[in-house]
Scaffold this active site. Structure first.
Site, PDB file in Angstrom:
ATOM      1  N   PRO A 146      44.954  38.415  51.590  1.00  8.66           N
ATOM      2  CG  PRO A 146      45.150  38.530  53.908  1.00  8.66           C
ATOM      3  CD  PRO A 146      44.335  37.903  52.821  1.00  8.66           C
ATOM      4  CD  GLU A 147      47.768  39.934  45.935  1.00  7.54           C
ATOM      5  OE1 GLU A 147      48.856  40.216  45.396  1.00  7.54           O
ATOM      6  OE2 GLU A 147      46.675  40.119  45.375  1.00  7.54           O
TER       7      GLU A 147
END
Length: 274
Positions: A2-3
């Protein structure tokens, strides 16, 4: 992994149900994630009111009453899902579960256990080993072309690698760096210290735009990512270069290329990005 947009989307979803509420119940179903959980982890949290949910880079920061901050990192496959009432279908990868006095429950699920949680006094947050030295937030007003130019001055690393350096700018990851470099017309292989000011003047707005669009779309549902309400994000349907190897560029029609930089896939258009 996840960014920033996925983490921000998760933070916003959790904030709707957690802010102002008290943690009435919490269970840590194992003593560790990527790192051991703090001593008396659940006991230290239970009963405290959630004052605010913030984000720093890819970390969620839950500010609790009494000057304590709960740091959460989703790792590679971690996700937090909200539901009404304590879950009765707890799975083997549901490692931390907590519920508010209003009855909403949040489950931290992490199959690979690369996520982490920690507790730190609020007055020592900036000195935490994972937060100390982070660069500016890309969506903050302080992140300007001039600030980026100063951070890149003299750097002999490729532009792609420089933007992934969390001391240069905090929170950027592989997907959105590829997309932003394409929008700004910058070759990911170009040495960072040699990128001209006029290119950086295009890059900073491109970074902000792609992040804001991704947050609005709920992030990208690559592999395991879901939002806090259990719904998949859909920004991946708007990728212009990422994961489009061999597809025609939307601007010039040339095939999108894929190379490996520092062990990560980079997607770009060799014609548009110079």
């Amino acid at each position: 992994m996840p960014e920033l947009p996925e983490v921000e989307t998760t933070r916003r979803g959790l904030a709707l149900k957690l802010e102002g509420r008290r943690i009435a119940r919490i269970e840590a179903r194992r003593p560790d994630l990527r790192f051991p959980l703090p001593r008396n982890f659940a006991k230290s949290i239970q009963g405290r009111r959630v004052e605010a949910l913030e984000r720093r880079a890819k970390y969620i920061l839950i500010r609790l009453e009494g000057g304590l901050v709960w740091i959460i990192h989703l790792g590679m496959s971690g996700r937090m899902v909200l539901r009404s009432g304590w879950p009765n279908d707890i799975g083997p990868h549901d490692h931390v579960i907590f519920a508010t006095d209003e009855g909403w429950a949040a489950t931290f699920n992490d199959a690979r256990r690369f996520g982490m949680m920690d507790l730190v006094p609020a007055d020592r947050l900036a000195e935490h080993r994972l937060l100390k030295g982070l660069g500016p937030e890309p969506l903050d007003d302080a992140f300007t072309p001039a600030a980026l130019a100063a951070a890149l001055k003299g750097k002999k690393t490729p532009m792609k690698a420089a933007l992934l350096d969390q001391t240069v700018v905090a929170g950027l990851g592989n997907i959105y760096v590829c997309e932003a470099l394409f929008r700004a017309g910058i070759d990911p292989k170009r040495l960072a210290g040699g990128v001209k000011p006029e290119k950086l003047a295009k890059l900073v707005p491109a970074i902000k735009a792609v992040l804001r669009e991704a947050i609005k779309a709920g992030g990208s549902s690559l592999r395991d990512y879901v939002q806090s309400d259990g719904e998949l994000g859909y920004f991946q349907t708007r990728f212009r270069v990422y994961d489009h190897e061999g597809d025609p560029c939307q601007v010039c029609g040339a095939p999108i290329r894929r190379i490996v930089q520092s062990g990560r896939s980079t997607f770009y258009c060799g014609h548009c990005q110079k």
